[in-house]
Design a protein around this motif. Structure first.
Motif, PDB file in Angstrom:
ATOM      1  N   LEU A  10      83.820  34.969  72.527  1.00 46.83           N
ATOM      2  CA  LEU A  10      82.940  35.995  71.973  1.00 46.83           C
ATOM      3  C   LEU A  10      83.488  36.530  70.651  1.00 46.83           C
ATOM      4  O   LEU A  10      82.750  36.678  69.671  1.00 46.83           O
ATOM      5  N   ARG A  11      84.793  36.800  70.613  1.00 44.58           N
ATOM      6  CA  ARG A  11      85.414  37.275  69.368  1.00 44.58           C
ATOM      7  C   ARG A  11      85.309  36.212  68.271  1.00 44.58           C
ATOM      8  O   ARG A  11      85.020  36.529  67.117  1.00 44.58           O
ATOM      9  N   ALA A  12      85.508  34.945  68.643  1.00 47.89           N
ATOM     10  CA  ALA A  12      85.414  33.860  67.663  1.00 47.89           C
ATOM     11  C   ALA A  12      83.987  33.736  67.133  1.00 47.89           C
ATOM     12  O   ALA A  12      83.777  33.539  65.926  1.00 47.89           O
ATOM     13  N   ALA A  13      83.024  33.853  68.021  1.00 47.01           N
ATOM     14  CA  ALA A  13      81.626  33.768  67.596  1.00 47.01           C
ATOM     15  C   ALA A  13      81.269  34.923  66.663  1.00 47.01           C
ATOM     16  O   ALA A  13      80.564  34.733  65.659  1.00 47.01           O
ATOM     17  N   GLU A  14      81.756  36.103  66.964  1.00 48.26           N
ATOM     18  CA  GLU A  14      81.490  37.267  66.110  1.00 48.26           C
ATOM     19  C   GLU A  14      82.164  37.089  64.749  1.00 48.26           C
ATOM     20  O   GLU A  14      81.580  37.399  63.713  1.00 48.26           O
ATOM     21  N   ALA A  15      83.400  36.588  64.748  1.00 48.84           N
ATOM     22  CA  ALA A  15      84.098  36.349  63.484  1.00 48.84           C
ATOM     23  C   ALA A  15      83.352  35.302  62.654  1.00 48.84           C
ATOM     24  O   ALA A  15      83.211  35.446  61.432  1.00 48.84           O
ATOM     25  N   GLU A  16      82.850  34.267  63.304  1.00 52.61           N
ATOM     26  CA  GLU A  16      82.081  33.232  62.611  1.00 52.61           C
ATOM     27  C   GLU A  16      80.796  33.829  62.030  1.00 52.61           C
ATOM     28  O   GLU A  16      80.421  33.547  60.889  1.00 52.61           O
ATOM     29  N   ARG A  17      80.128  34.664  62.796  1.00 54.82           N
ATOM     30  CA  ARG A  17      78.903  35.303  62.323  1.00 54.82           C
ATOM     31  C   ARG A  17      79.178  36.166  61.092  1.00 54.82           C
ATOM     32  O   ARG A  17      78.441  36.124  60.099  1.00 54.82           O
ATOM     33  N   LEU A  18      80.271  36.929  61.141  1.00 52.15           N
ATOM     34  CA  LEU A  18      80.626  37.779  59.999  1.00 52.15           C
ATOM     35  C   LEU A  18      80.990  36.938  58.781  1.00 52.15           C
ATOM     36  O   LEU A  18      80.635  37.282  57.648  1.00 52.15           O
ATOM     37  N   ALA A  19      81.690  35.836  59.007  1.00 51.56           N
ATOM     38  CA  ALA A  19      82.071  34.962  57.894  1.00 51.56           C
ATOM     39  C   ALA A  19      80.831  34.346  57.246  1.00 51.56           C
ATOM     40  O   ALA A  19      80.737  34.266  56.013  1.00 51.56           O
ATOM     41  N   ILE A  20      79.883  33.927  58.065  1.00 53.95           N
ATOM     42  CA  ILE A  20      78.648  33.347  57.533  1.00 53.95           C
ATOM     43  C   ILE A  20      77.870  34.400  56.739  1.00 53.95           C
ATOM     44  O   ILE A  20      77.333  34.117  55.661  1.00 53.95           O
ATOM     45  N   ALA A  21      77.838  35.629  57.243  1.00 50.35           N
ATOM     46  CA  ALA A  21      77.151  36.705  56.517  1.00 50.35           C
ATOM     47  C   ALA A  21      77.826  36.957  55.167  1.00 50.35           C
ATOM     48  O   ALA A  21      77.142  37.153  54.149  1.00 50.35           O
ATOM     49  N   ALA A  22      79.154  36.917  55.146  1.00 48.77           N
ATOM     50  CA  ALA A  22      79.880  37.114  53.882  1.00 48.77           C
ATOM     51  C   ALA A  22      79.598  35.959  52.922  1.00 48.77           C
ATOM     52  O   ALA A  22      79.449  36.168  51.707  1.00 48.77           O
ATOM     53  N   GLU A  23      79.505  34.746  53.464  1.00 51.26           N
ATOM     54  CA  GLU A  23      79.195  33.579  52.624  1.00 51.26           C
ATOM     55  C   GLU A  23      77.785  33.693  52.062  1.00 51.26           C
ATOM     56  O   GLU A  23      77.536  33.318  50.911  1.00 51.26           O
ATOM     57  N   ASP A  24      76.861  34.181  52.873  1.00 47.08           N
ATOM     58  CA  ASP A  24      75.493  34.403  52.387  1.00 47.08           C
ATOM     59  C   ASP A  24      75.491  35.396  51.227  1.00 47.08           C
ATOM     60  O   ASP A  24      74.823  35.188  50.209  1.00 47.08           O
ATOM     61  N   GLU A  25      76.221  36.465  51.411  1.00 49.08           N
ATOM     62  CA  GLU A  25      76.299  37.515  50.388  1.00 49.08           C
ATOM     63  C   GLU A  25      76.911  36.970  49.098  1.00 49.08           C
ATOM     64  O   GLU A  25      76.478  37.329  47.998  1.00 49.08           O
ATOM     65  N   ALA A  26      77.911  36.093  49.238  1.00 53.90           N
ATOM     66  CA  ALA A  26      78.586  35.522  48.067  1.00 53.90           C
ATOM     67  C   ALA A  26      77.801  34.357  47.457  1.00 53.90           C
ATOM     68  O   ALA A  26      78.179  33.851  46.403  1.00 53.90           O
ATOM     69  N   ARG A  27      76.739  33.940  48.120  1.00 57.12           N
ATOM     70  CA  ARG A  27      75.894  32.828  47.653  1.00 57.12           C
ATOM     71  C   ARG A  27      76.714  31.567  47.401  1.00 57.12           C
ATOM     72  O   ARG A  27      76.613  30.923  46.352  1.00 57.12           O
TER      73      ARG A  27
END
Length: 147
Positions: free
Chosen positions: A65-82
Motif C-alpha cells: 500500500l505504501r509503495a502504491a501510494e509512493a508510485e501514485r505521488l511520483a506519477i502525479a509529480a511527473e505529470d506536473e513536471a510534464r
C-alpha cells in the motif's frame, strides 16, 4: 510429579506386589499425559506460527500500500513536471531499483534484472538496459522520489 516420584508413592502406599500389578495402568496414564502435553505444545506452536504469518501478511500488505501510494505521488509529480515518456520510464526504473535496495544501502542497478524492467515497461532488452543505465545515473545524481 514425575514418573519416578509417582512410582515411589504408589510403592509406599500399596506395597511393591500390588504396585507391580498396577504399574502398566500408571505407565499408560503417564504416557497419555505426555502425549496430551506434546499435543498442547504443538497446538501452541501452530497458533504462534499462524499469528506470525498473519502479522507478516499484514505487514506485506501495508508495504504494498505504501509503495502504491509512493508510485501514485511520483506519477502525479511527473505529470506536473510534464516529463517525456522516456524520462518517466527512467524514473520508474529508478524507483524499482530503490524498492529493491535494502534500507541504508547504496542503490544498485543490478538489484533488478532486465527481465523485470522489460516486463514493467513492455520494452526490448536493449531498451530496458538503457533505462536501467540511465536510472543508475539518475540515482547517482541524487534522485529520490519525494513522499
Amino acid at each position: 510429579m514425575n514418573l519416578t516420584e509417582l512410582t515411589d508413592l504408589v510403592c509406599r502406599e500399596i506395597g511393591d506386589d500390588k504396585a507391580l500389578r498396577i504399574m502398566p495402568a500408571v505407565m499408560e496414564y503417564s504416557t497419555g499425559l505426555v502425549r496430551a502435553r506434546t499435543a498442547a505444545d504443538q497446538d501452541t506452536t501452530t497458533a504462534a506460527a499462524l499469528r506470525q504469518a498473519a502479522q507478516d501478511t499484514e505487514a506485506e500488505a501495508q508495504a504494498r500500500l505504501r509503495a502504491a501510494e509512493a508510485e501514485r505521488l511520483a506519477i502525479a509529480a511527473e505529470d506536473e513536471a510534464r516529463l517525456t515518456p522516456k524520462d518517466r520510464a527512467t524514473r520508474k526504473v529508478a524507483r524499482m531499483i530503490l524498492a529493491a535496495t535494502p534500507d541504508g544501502h547504496t542503490p544498485d542497478p543490478k538489484a533488478i534484472d532486465l527481465k523485470a524492467v522489460m516486463d514493467a515497461l513492455a520494452v526490448s532488452q536493449t531498451t530496458a538496459s538503457d533505462y536501467r543505465t540511465e536510472a543508475a545515473a539518475l540515482l547517482a545524481g541524487g534522485y529520490r522520489p519525494t513522499a
